[in-house]
Design a protein around this motif. Sequence first.
Motif, mmCIF file in Angstrom:
data_model
loop_
_atom_site.group_PDB
_atom_site.id
_atom_site.type_symbol
_atom_site.label_atom_id
_atom_site.label_comp_id
_atom_site.label_asym_id
_atom_site.label_seq_id
_atom_site.Cartn_x
_atom_site.Cartn_y
_atom_site.Cartn_z
ATOM 1 N N ARG A 1 28.666 8.219 -39.549
ATOM 2 C CA ARG A 1 27.164 7.993 -40.102
ATOM 3 C C ARG A 1 26.356 9.178 -39.936
ATOM 4 O O ARG A 1 25.554 9.415 -40.829
ATOM 5 C CB ARG A 1 27.023 6.791 -39.522
ATOM 6 C CG ARG A 1 27.822 5.565 -39.975
ATOM 7 C CD ARG A 1 27.057 4.119 -39.410
ATOM 8 N NE ARG A 1 27.948 3.042 -39.805
ATOM 9 C CZ ARG A 1 27.570 2.130 -40.652
ATOM 10 N NH1 ARG A 1 26.516 2.006 -40.783
ATOM 11 N NH2 ARG A 1 28.341 1.024 -40.742
ATOM 12 N N ARG B 1 38.639 1.205 -26.555
ATOM 13 C CA ARG B 1 38.567 1.185 -27.918
ATOM 14 C C ARG B 1 36.944 1.015 -28.182
ATOM 15 O O ARG B 1 36.602 1.520 -29.405
ATOM 16 C CB ARG B 1 39.263 -0.178 -28.506
ATOM 17 C CG ARG B 1 39.295 -0.364 -29.733
ATOM 18 C CD ARG B 1 39.307 -1.900 -30.201
ATOM 19 N NE ARG B 1 39.445 -1.898 -31.572
ATOM 20 C CZ ARG B 1 38.198 -2.016 -32.250
ATOM 21 N NH1 ARG B 1 37.268 -2.033 -31.747
ATOM 22 N NH2 ARG B 1 38.319 -2.184 -33.655
ATOM 23 N N ALA B 2 36.217 0.331 -27.584
ATOM 24 C CA ALA B 2 34.789 0.095 -27.923
ATOM 25 C C ALA B 2 34.225 1.572 -27.920
ATOM 26 O O ALA B 2 33.246 2.004 -28.706
ATOM 27 C CB ALA B 2 33.944 -0.880 -27.041
ATOM 28 N N VAL B 3 34.528 2.274 -26.871
ATOM 29 C CA VAL B 3 33.771 3.552 -26.891
ATOM 30 C C VAL B 3 34.389 4.472 -27.713
ATOM 31 O O VAL B 3 33.541 5.248 -28.480
ATOM 32 C CB VAL B 3 33.880 4.471 -25.560
ATOM 33 C CG1 VAL B 3 33.604 5.937 -25.703
ATOM 34 C CG2 VAL B 3 33.305 3.439 -24.310
ATOM 35 N N HIS C 1 35.644 3.556 -30.720
ATOM 36 C CA HIS C 1 34.989 3.256 -31.709
ATOM 37 C C HIS C 1 33.714 3.533 -32.179
ATOM 38 O O HIS C 1 33.283 4.210 -33.494
ATOM 39 C CB HIS C 1 35.000 1.727 -32.071
ATOM 40 C CG HIS C 1 34.719 1.121 -33.374
ATOM 41 N ND1 HIS C 1 33.489 0.778 -33.666
ATOM 42 C CD2 HIS C 1 35.337 0.957 -34.571
ATOM 43 C CE1 HIS C 1 33.112 0.247 -34.758
ATOM 44 N NE2 HIS C 1 34.431 0.285 -35.426
ATOM 45 N N GLU C 2 32.847 3.470 -31.162
ATOM 46 C CA GLU C 2 31.454 3.728 -31.407
ATOM 47 C C GLU C 2 31.152 5.378 -31.315
ATOM 48 O O GLU C 2 30.492 5.690 -32.374
ATOM 49 C CB GLU C 2 30.644 3.588 -30.031
ATOM 50 C CG GLU C 2 29.279 3.884 -30.125
ATOM 51 C CD GLU C 2 28.389 3.512 -31.114
ATOM 52 O OE1 GLU C 2 27.374 4.103 -31.504
ATOM 53 O OE2 GLU C 2 28.697 2.228 -31.536
ATOM 54 N N MET C 3 32.261 6.279 -31.052
ATOM 55 C CA MET C 3 31.918 7.741 -31.211
ATOM 56 C C MET C 3 32.419 8.030 -32.570
ATOM 57 O O MET C 3 31.799 8.979 -33.227
ATOM 58 C CB MET C 3 32.818 8.354 -30.082
ATOM 59 C CG MET C 3 32.298 8.163 -28.540
ATOM 60 S SD MET C 3 33.632 9.089 -27.408
ATOM 61 C CE MET C 3 32.978 10.924 -27.944
ATOM 62 N N GLU D 1 32.410 6.088 -35.208
ATOM 63 C CA GLU D 1 31.541 5.566 -36.387
ATOM 64 C C GLU D 1 30.135 6.463 -36.114
ATOM 65 O O GLU D 1 29.457 6.677 -37.289
ATOM 66 C CB GLU D 1 31.341 3.990 -35.957
ATOM 67 C CG GLU D 1 30.721 3.170 -37.082
ATOM 68 C CD GLU D 1 31.362 3.412 -38.449
ATOM 69 O OE1 GLU D 1 30.722 3.132 -39.446
ATOM 70 O OE2 GLU D 1 32.664 3.417 -38.379
ATOM 71 N N SER D 2 29.827 6.585 -34.899
ATOM 72 C CA SER D 2 28.458 7.482 -35.041
ATOM 73 C C SER D 2 28.705 8.721 -35.630
ATOM 74 O O SER D 2 27.724 9.168 -36.507
ATOM 75 C CB SER D 2 27.961 7.478 -33.941
ATOM 76 O OG SER D 2 28.674 8.143 -32.956
ATOM 77 N N SER D 3 29.743 9.469 -35.544
ATOM 78 C CA SER D 3 29.921 10.742 -36.096
ATOM 79 C C SER D 3 30.079 10.673 -37.499
ATOM 80 O O SER D 3 29.738 11.521 -38.095
ATOM 81 C CB SER D 3 31.398 11.245 -35.666
ATOM 82 O OG SER D 3 31.770 12.502 -36.118
#
Length: 140
Positions: free
Chosen positions: A117, A105-107, A109-111, A113-115
């Motif tokens: 932003r 989930r953390a990975v 979410h990061e992918m 969210e970064s996409s």
Amino acid sequence: MRMARRVRRALACAGWLLFCVSAVGAEQPTPSGRIKALADRFTALRMDYDPTVAYFTGLPTKDHTRFPDRRPSAIRELERSEDAIAAELATVPLDALDAPARATRAVLHEMLESSRRLRVCRAELWELSHFVGWQTTFAL
């Protein structure tokens, strides 16, 4: 007339009963299972958009005949799909996840969210350089 009304009522009751029974009998996926399904959906989405990712990740691809679709409409469709996955990810309760699902989930979410932003950067327009453009990755 009365008979038709009774038949409609009976059909409506039968339909409602069938709905209730199927809803009760339907097995709901676990939160960890939902995270795995979302991660699989995200991977399939990215591989469908850009099959060349397989050459750098080792993931299997079914399509060796094309590059990523850089049309604005295709990029917007990819963004909408990512947003849908992110919205569904936000509904999964974090405290109900096991350790591997928390990491996934953390990975994920990061992918996502970064996409989201990085969209303002319009990176799809940057890759025109003969030094660092997308075509140079195939020379390795």
